[in-house]
Motif scaffolding. Sequence first.
Motif, PDB file in Angstrom:
ATOM      1  N   ILE A   1      45.692 -63.439   9.112  1.00  0.00           N
ATOM      2  CA  ILE A   1      46.209 -62.431   7.772  1.00  0.00           C
ATOM      3  C   ILE A   1      45.708 -62.686   6.225  1.00  0.00           C
ATOM      4  O   ILE A   1      45.697 -62.497   5.217  1.00  0.00           O
ATOM      5  N   ASP A   2      45.314 -64.096   5.916  1.00  0.00           N
ATOM      6  CA  ASP A   2      44.472 -64.345   4.749  1.00  0.00           C
ATOM      7  C   ASP A   2      43.642 -64.300   4.772  1.00  0.00           C
ATOM      8  O   ASP A   2      43.923 -64.061   3.652  1.00  0.00           O
ATOM      9  N   GLN A   3      43.042 -63.727   5.433  1.00  0.00           N
ATOM     10  CA  GLN A   3      41.671 -63.067   5.333  1.00  0.00           C
ATOM     11  C   GLN A   3      41.320 -61.547   4.530  1.00  0.00           C
ATOM     12  O   GLN A   3      40.657 -61.508   4.226  1.00  0.00           O
ATOM     13  N   ILE A   4      42.196 -61.141   4.844  1.00  0.00           N
ATOM     14  CA  ILE A   4      42.324 -59.534   4.240  1.00  0.00           C
ATOM     15  C   ILE A   4      42.311 -59.279   3.180  1.00  0.00           C
ATOM     16  O   ILE A   4      41.822 -58.948   2.857  1.00  0.00           O
ATOM     17  N   SER A   5      43.061 -60.478   2.430  1.00  0.00           N
ATOM     18  CA  SER A   5      43.238 -60.298   0.562  1.00  0.00           C
ATOM     19  C   SER A   5      41.640 -60.512  -0.155  1.00  0.00           C
ATOM     20  O   SER A   5      41.097 -60.361  -0.677  1.00  0.00           O
ATOM     21  N   GLU A   6      41.107 -61.175   0.595  1.00  0.00           N
ATOM     22  CA  GLU A   6      39.766 -61.715   0.682  1.00  0.00           C
ATOM     23  C   GLU A   6      38.105 -60.453   1.214  1.00  0.00           C
ATOM     24  O   GLU A   6      37.359 -60.633   0.948  1.00  0.00           O
ATOM     25  N   MET A   7      38.720 -59.208   1.778  1.00  0.00           N
ATOM     26  CA  MET A   7      37.834 -58.425   2.497  1.00  0.00           C
ATOM     27  C   MET A   7      37.510 -57.264   1.259  1.00  0.00           C
ATOM     28  O   MET A   7      38.774 -57.068   1.057  1.00  0.00           O
ATOM     29  N   SER A   8      36.742 -56.393   1.723  1.00  0.00           N
ATOM     30  CA  SER A   8      36.516 -55.116   0.776  1.00  0.00           C
ATOM     31  C   SER A   8      37.003 -54.639   1.517  1.00  0.00           C
ATOM     32  O   SER A   8      37.553 -54.082   2.514  1.00  0.00           O
ATOM     33  N   SER A   9      37.075 -53.294   0.977  1.00  0.00           N
ATOM     34  CA  SER A   9      38.474 -51.889   1.904  1.00  0.00           C
ATOM     35  C   SER A   9      37.757 -50.951   2.714  1.00  0.00           C
ATOM     36  O   SER A   9      37.809 -51.061   3.424  1.00  0.00           O
ATOM     37  N   VAL A  10      35.773 -50.951   2.402  1.00  0.00           N
ATOM     38  CA  VAL A  10      36.033 -51.072   3.463  1.00  0.00           C
ATOM     39  C   VAL A  10      35.718 -51.739   4.804  1.00  0.00           C
ATOM     40  O   VAL A  10      35.509 -50.956   5.775  1.00  0.00           O
ATOM     41  N   ASP A  11      35.687 -52.497   5.045  1.00  0.00           N
ATOM     42  CA  ASP A  11      35.486 -53.847   5.571  1.00  0.00           C
ATOM     43  C   ASP A  11      37.254 -53.598   6.608  1.00  0.00           C
ATOM     44  O   ASP A  11      37.420 -54.468   8.130  1.00  0.00           O
ATOM     45  N   ILE A  12      37.839 -53.367   5.484  1.00  0.00           N
ATOM     46  CA  ILE A  12      39.510 -53.314   6.136  1.00  0.00           C
ATOM     47  C   ILE A  12      39.740 -51.832   6.859  1.00  0.00           C
ATOM     48  O   ILE A  12      40.968 -52.558   7.825  1.00  0.00           O
ATOM     49  N   ALA A  13      39.591 -51.288   6.460  1.00  0.00           N
ATOM     50  CA  ALA A  13      39.167 -50.025   7.735  1.00  0.00           C
ATOM     51  C   ALA A  13      38.973 -50.007   9.639  1.00  0.00           C
ATOM     52  O   ALA A  13      39.261 -49.429  10.211  1.00  0.00           O
ATOM     53  N   LYS A  14      37.896 -51.145   8.765  1.00  0.00           N
ATOM     54  CA  LYS A  14      37.117 -51.768  10.355  1.00  0.00           C
ATOM     55  C   LYS A  14      38.462 -52.324  11.584  1.00  0.00           C
ATOM     56  O   LYS A  14      37.450 -52.868  12.424  1.00  0.00           O
ATOM     57  N   VAL A  15      39.008 -52.912  10.650  1.00  0.00           N
ATOM     58  CA  VAL A  15      39.902 -54.147  11.435  1.00  0.00           C
ATOM     59  C   VAL A  15      40.747 -53.024  12.375  1.00  0.00           C
ATOM     60  O   VAL A  15      41.330 -52.530  12.044  1.00  0.00           O
ATOM     61  N   ARG A  16      40.834 -54.274  13.546  1.00  0.00           N
ATOM     62  CA  ARG A  16      41.785 -53.807  14.339  1.00  0.00           C
ATOM     63  C   ARG A  16      42.828 -54.086  14.688  1.00  0.00           C
ATOM     64  O   ARG A  16      43.112 -55.748  14.503  1.00  0.00           O
ATOM     65  N   PHE A  17      43.575 -53.917  14.737  1.00  0.00           N
ATOM     66  CA  PHE A  17      45.437 -54.150  15.155  1.00  0.00           C
ATOM     67  C   PHE A  17      45.192 -54.477  16.878  1.00  0.00           C
ATOM     68  O   PHE A  17      45.470 -54.111  16.961  1.00  0.00           O
ATOM     69  N   ARG A  18      46.523 -55.100  15.924  1.00  0.00           N
ATOM     70  CA  ARG A  18      47.189 -55.602  17.821  1.00  0.00           C
ATOM     71  C   ARG A  18      48.976 -55.615  18.226  1.00  0.00           C
ATOM     72  O   ARG A  18      49.324 -56.894  17.022  1.00  0.00           O
ATOM     73  N   LEU A  19      48.986 -55.659  18.977  1.00  0.00           N
ATOM     74  CA  LEU A  19      50.597 -55.492  19.213  1.00  0.00           C
ATOM     75  C   LEU A  19      51.237 -57.243  20.030  1.00  0.00           C
ATOM     76  O   LEU A  19      49.842 -57.401  20.516  1.00  0.00           O
TER      77      LEU A  19
END
Length: 724
Positions: free
Chosen positions: A116-134
């Motif tokens: 979760i700490d890496q999200i702040s360092e990612m570009s917005s383009v890459d964030i859209a490609k991140v997969r989320f899980r429960l």
Amino acid sequence: MNPDKAESDFANKVRFHLSKDELERQMRRIHDRDDSVDGKNRSAGSGSSGHSRITNSSTGLPRQESWIFESVGGYFLANEDLARMSVPRQEQLLMRDLIYSFSGVPSAYVKPDIQIDQISEMSSVDIAKVRFRLDEAFNGAFRALANEVLPMIGYYISVQSYIEETNMSPNCGRTRLALASALGNQLQDYYDLQAKLETDLQEKKLNLKELVRQVRPWLPILKSFSSMACSARGNLTSAQVLTLLDQTYRDQKDTDVDLKERVSQVLASVSRTYMKIVQLWMQKGVLFDTQHEFFVEDTEPSTSMSSTLLAPEKCCHAYWAERYRLMPDRLPGFLLSLANDVFLAGKYLNILRQCNVSMKLLQLPLAYNPSDLEHEEIIKTSYELPAQKLLQVLAEEHNLPLHIRNLKSYFLLQEEGFSETLLYKCQEYLKYNVDRLIPEKLQTLLTETLQKSKDFFKDMLRCQLKDCDVATQLERHHKAQRAEEEQEKESSSEEDPPEVLNLYGYEALAFRYEAKWPLSFVLYPELLNQLQMLQRVLLFLHYVKHHLTVLWRSPSEGTGLKLTNQSAKLRHRMLMCMLSLEHHITQDIAEPRWQSLTLTVDKAKSIDEVVNKLETTVEECLRLGLLPCANTFVKSLFTLGHVCLNFCDFVESSMGERSTKELEQDMCEYEKEFNSFLASILELVSQLAKTKDFGERDSCKRLLKRLEEFVKLSEVDKDHASNI
């Protein structure tokens, strides 16, 4: 104060997202209240102690030892052990976490595949490609339902970050700001849905299946918005952003009506600023583009006003050809087919303003809606008004049709008796070297030639002496065309200095037509230069024909023609060959095209119809009249003409000096030389006739047909010519 009531109020206020300090303060309060309650229970006795434990459990507030504290993105979130929860409690907790996750709020139960700490360092383009899980501890059926809509989290973060970054950036451009605003407006419905879902959850009116059903339509919408946001980032011009949005709209399926309508609304909103620039340019002739987003750029200094009248010597075709430039990288894709109309509309308004022409301007609002073609109709109307008005001014006030007819009469030597009279008056001068000629004297003779003409504009025809032959002039013209295509700056004269040639007057004499503004907008020097090359070739053919004709009309000067039948036949062949070459240019090529031009001028509704047709006519007359390989053909043609002139000089200088037998031998030499050059021209034309261009091939076949009867072909040559 009742401790049970205090604990209940606090539980309702615990949020999903708490800072570490605030959480510690709240936990200290819980500990203090628990200690006070335990003290009271101990003082009341052992019987009341059991009652207290029941009360604490009935509030639903977990005991301290059942909480798990976890750092999520710099925040400490309190969550419970899912393994100890009931299925209904898991569903409520999952719905709560999903609602907040869809808003981009971190959660301990909905996590990305990365830290979760890496999200702040990612570009917005890459964030859209991140997969989320429960969390795996959730019920399997719950996870299956929720997994369908989990990609919305990344899409939303990508869109929201674009909006925030754009609004915070000082130099992002009006189009990006408009896109951020449009996306924000579209997300308002999304925010309303989230508020409704949260209210329903608090009122126990929501289950997981219903939540998924309500948010499912937003999955493709946010995906599309995320794609827009990702595409709009980077070093893109406003036009490129608009083109990407337009392509996004066209990529949507017609079955998804809501999504397509939302994308259409975004595109219409974002393009509004750009279309206002288009409207101001097309309907007022004013270029207001402070951020350099429009595809038309004014080369004049920013202090210059479009309405300022220019000096007569500055206002010309070359000035208006360079005043405004097209910038293709600033042109949106949906205006590509209309770019020429947009460009010319504003340009013509400024030309009319320069001509002091008053007219009523349009006041039609212009906007782009990808679902209809209303903007195309407005653009066409905005173009037609100045284009028609400019044609009307040139035709009615400046006699444009008459001037176009003059071009044919003078440059193609179609004015009856004009070329014969001029050659007769200038024959004593044209045979001299060009260095000995005085242009003013030739201009006087030209004026005398036109003295009886009824043309009101005959004084606009001037003569000049060129410093090169026609072949060199053609080569310069072709180099200039290639340099323009390759965007080279150097002139052809600098690249290839002309040869020092020994030109005679009949080779150097050329005409020019001094068209003043605004006629020079249509009859500009580059166009007249092409006609001038045709005129020089035709004048040379007329000159050779004139000398051959004099041999027939003046027996005293052509005694040699009486002595041998061979000389008379050769002279006749030469004369007919020159006449055929002239007729090929004037009758086969120029005449039908000029007739078509005249019809177009008479029926034209806009100035561009006249300009385009005139340019096409002149270009085809030059290219087809002098053949595709113009330089080689023109050189061969002039060489053949000089053979005829040498023959004339020989006949005029051989009176009484040679016997009939000697004359016949010399005539055989001239005939052999004439046949050789004519055969070489025929061979050249035969090779050029193999071109793939129909017009060029047809022109070569017509010329072959005219010349074949004047040359003695071998059997091989005849077979070769018949196969063409």
